[in-house]
Design a protein around this motif. Structure first.
Motif, PDB file in Angstrom:
ATOM      1  N   ARG A 268      39.120  30.100   8.363  1.00 30.05           N
ATOM      2  CA  ARG A 268      39.889  29.651   7.207  1.00 30.05           C
ATOM      3  C   ARG A 268      41.207  28.997   7.589  1.00 30.05           C
ATOM      4  NH1 ARG A 268      40.024  34.881   3.368  1.00 30.05           N
ATOM      5  NH2 ARG A 268      41.124  33.433   1.979  1.00 30.05           N
ATOM      6  N   VAL A 269      41.702  29.253   8.813  1.00 32.39           N
ATOM      7  CA  VAL A 269      42.986  28.677   9.217  1.00 32.39           C
ATOM      8  C   VAL A 269      42.828  27.640  10.325  1.00 32.39           C
ATOM      9  CG1 VAL A 269      44.231  30.757   8.549  1.00 32.39           C
ATOM     10  CG2 VAL A 269      43.486  30.511  10.927  1.00 32.39           C
ATOM     11  N   LEU A 270      41.578  27.306  10.693  1.00 28.62           N
ATOM     12  CA  LEU A 270      41.349  26.351  11.779  1.00 28.62           C
ATOM     13  C   LEU A 270      40.999  24.969  11.233  1.00 28.62           C
ATOM     14  CD1 LEU A 270      39.222  28.500  14.264  1.00 28.62           C
ATOM     15  CD2 LEU A 270      41.715  28.183  14.207  1.00 28.62           C
ATOM     16  N   PRO A 271      41.483  23.914  11.874  1.00 27.67           N
ATOM     17  CA  PRO A 271      41.133  22.556  11.442  1.00 27.67           C
ATOM     18  C   PRO A 271      39.732  22.182  11.926  1.00 27.67           C
ATOM     19  CG  PRO A 271      42.530  22.451  13.384  1.00 27.67           C
ATOM     20  CD  PRO A 271      42.441  23.912  13.001  1.00 27.67           C
ATOM     21  N   GLU A 272      39.203  21.094  11.387  1.00 23.86           N
ATOM     22  CA  GLU A 272      37.915  20.585  11.845  1.00 23.86           C
ATOM     23  C   GLU A 272      37.992  20.250  13.331  1.00 23.86           C
ATOM     24  OE1 GLU A 272      35.032  20.251  10.415  1.00 23.86           O
ATOM     25  OE2 GLU A 272      35.624  20.946   8.421  1.00 23.86           O
ATOM     26  N   GLY A 273      36.918  20.514  14.033  1.00 24.03           N
ATOM     27  CA  GLY A 273      36.858  20.170  15.452  1.00 24.03           C
ATOM     28  C   GLY A 273      37.406  21.222  16.380  1.00 24.03           C
ATOM     29  N   VAL A 274      37.844  22.354  15.826  1.00 25.60           N
ATOM     30  CA  VAL A 274      38.397  23.430  16.654  1.00 25.60           C
ATOM     31  C   VAL A 274      37.678  24.726  16.317  1.00 25.60           C
ATOM     32  CG1 VAL A 274      40.461  24.774  17.215  1.00 25.60           C
ATOM     33  CG2 VAL A 274      40.657  22.331  16.786  1.00 25.60           C
ATOM     34  N   ALA A 275      37.284  25.455  17.357  1.00 21.64           N
ATOM     35  CA  ALA A 275      36.592  26.724  17.177  1.00 21.64           C
ATOM     36  C   ALA A 275      37.352  27.837  17.879  1.00 21.64           C
ATOM     37  CB  ALA A 275      35.169  26.645  17.730  1.00 21.64           C
ATOM     38  N   GLY A 347      34.887  24.075  13.248  1.00 20.68           N
ATOM     39  CA  GLY A 347      35.444  23.536  12.022  1.00 20.68           C
ATOM     40  C   GLY A 347      35.412  24.584  10.940  1.00 20.68           C
ATOM     41  N   GLN A 348      35.422  24.159   9.715  1.00 14.47           N
ATOM     42  CA  GLN A 348      35.485  25.083   8.588  1.00 14.47           C
ATOM     43  C   GLN A 348      34.112  25.654   8.266  1.00 14.47           C
ATOM     44  OE1 GLN A 348      38.175  26.149   7.470  1.00 14.47           O
ATOM     45  NE2 GLN A 348      39.768  24.634   7.688  1.00 14.47           N
ATOM     46  N   LYS A 349      33.575  26.439   9.185  1.00 19.41           N
ATOM     47  CA  LYS A 349      32.303  27.116   8.964  1.00 19.41           C
ATOM     48  C   LYS A 349      32.523  28.604   9.099  1.00 19.41           C
ATOM     49  CE  LYS A 349      29.660  23.266  10.927  1.00 19.41           C
ATOM     50  NZ  LYS A 349      28.706  22.874  11.983  1.00 19.41           N
TER      51      LYS A 349
END
Length: 372
Positions: A268-275, A347-349
């Motif tokens: 919920r606090v991470l941008p797309e492309g970051v895990a 990303g937002q998953k």
């Protein structure tokens, strides 16, 4: 048909219908000193008005953004009600709201509560509100108002329900999550005090299946009754985390680990492309989670999606300042530890897997539990 001893056509009062206005007034008087003890700059009014006031300028903000949060305690309440242990459930109520405010970098300013019951027991309600006031004291926010609703027919016996509402503020340039979150940032976990206020429908089911009494010794906490061990209140992280934001300046994001656990709250606090890559072996979960896993024969995935498994808050931080941040939080009484880092992908998953390149949370290592 009239009740025995009642005259036909006798007037019926609100008290006859099950609502005691005098009891409600007695409760207001009983909790006024509790609310007064939580006063802070910006909150100077007494209880009893139609609306509660807060002065943002007096609180010291220049260009604030307001952040609001509302929550309850869930079925953890049932344990408090069934055992008559009401002293700490109000801390849970506050914690669930103010820890959410932290995820935006906001300082909690004020809190309002809603207490609903079938028949008002003044002493029980006062004990609950005393816990709310203690939670507000820990969070540094003011208890500036609330509502007590006596609703016969809606709640049976000694049942009651709680809801909380909190507002915080953050200066415009300090809002979280920050935009510079990047691969290589570290994940710092702050220890939880137990299940906090999530997963209690499952917990109560497992206790019932085991035919365990609430006053029986807790199998995971020697010396404590089961109810008392399961009612340990949710940890409030406000003071140490806000001081770290202001003094160290390395915090880029904060995730409050509630329902859904690590795997659904961190994304919920991470941008797309970051895990987020989390090493489950980097901490030892409290014994209560091991007991729950065994009692329910829970697979690791189910455990991770239902409970916080010992991590109540995850901080995303600049790697170069991680050691300073951990030291600061430890000095404030927290038990912080680096539990992973950010990697490319995701990303937002809200799904987590053990490997691969597209998941929002990647798990490695094996979760272990303290023996007691």
């Amino acid at each position: 048909m009239t009740e025995p001893g009642q005259r036909p056509n006798a007037p019926v009062s609100y008290r006859d219908a099950g609502v005691d206005i005098d009891a409600g007034n007695a409760l207001v008087e009983a909790i006024k000193p509790l609310a007064k003890a939580t006063r802070r700059l910006g909150a100077d009014a007494d209880l009893g008005g139609f609306g509660a006031l807060f002065d943002l300028k007096r609180a010291g903000f220049a260009d604030p953004i307001l952040v609001a949060s509302t929550d309850g305690v869930g079925t953890k309440l049932k344990i408090a009600i069934e055992t008559g242990r009401h002293a700490t459930i109000g801390i849970d109520l506050v914690a669930m709201c103010v820890n959410d405010l932290l995820a935006q970098g906001a300082e909690p300013l004020f809190f309002l509560d809603y207490f609903a019951c079938g028949k008002l027991d003044v002493e029980t309600a006062r004990t609950v509100v005393a816990g709310i006031a203690e939670g507000c004291r820990q969070a540094g926010c003011a208890l500036i108002g609330g509502e007590t609703a006596e609703m016969p027919g809606m709640y049976g016996g000694k049942d009651y329900d709680l809801a909380g509402f909190s507002v915080g503020a953050v200066e415009r340039g300090a809002l979280l999550p920050r935009r510079d979150i990047a691969v290589g940032d570290v994940l710092i976990g702050l220890a939880s005090s137990g299940p906090h206020s999530n997963g209690y429908s499952l917990i109560r089911r497992l206790v019932a299946d085991a035919n365990a009494g609430w006053d029986a010794p807790a199998p995971f906490a020697p010396g404590l009754p089961l109810a008392e061990a399961l009612l340990v209140p949710t940890r409030i992280y406000v003071e140490p985390v806000l001081s770290a934001i202001r003094e160290i300046g390395a915090i880029k994001a904060v995730a409050h680990i509630t329902g859904g656990g690590l795997v659904e709250n961190l994304p919920r606090v991470l941008p797309e492309g970051v895990a987020g890559a989390i090493d489950l072996a980097s901490w030892t979960a409290p014994a209560v989670f091991g007991w729950l896993a065994r009692a329910g024969r829970l697979e690791t995935g189910e455990l991770l999606r239902t409970f916080n498994v010992g991590i109540g808050l995850i901080i995303v931080a600049d790697k170069s300042k991680a050691d300073a941040l951990v030291a600061h939080l430890a000095a404030k009484g927290e038990r912080p530890g680096i539990i992973g880092e950010l990697t490319a992908g995701g990303g937002q998953k809200s799904r987590a897997k053990g490997s691969g390149s597209g998941e929002a949370v990647r798990l490695s290592g094996r979760l272990s539990f303290t023996s007691h």
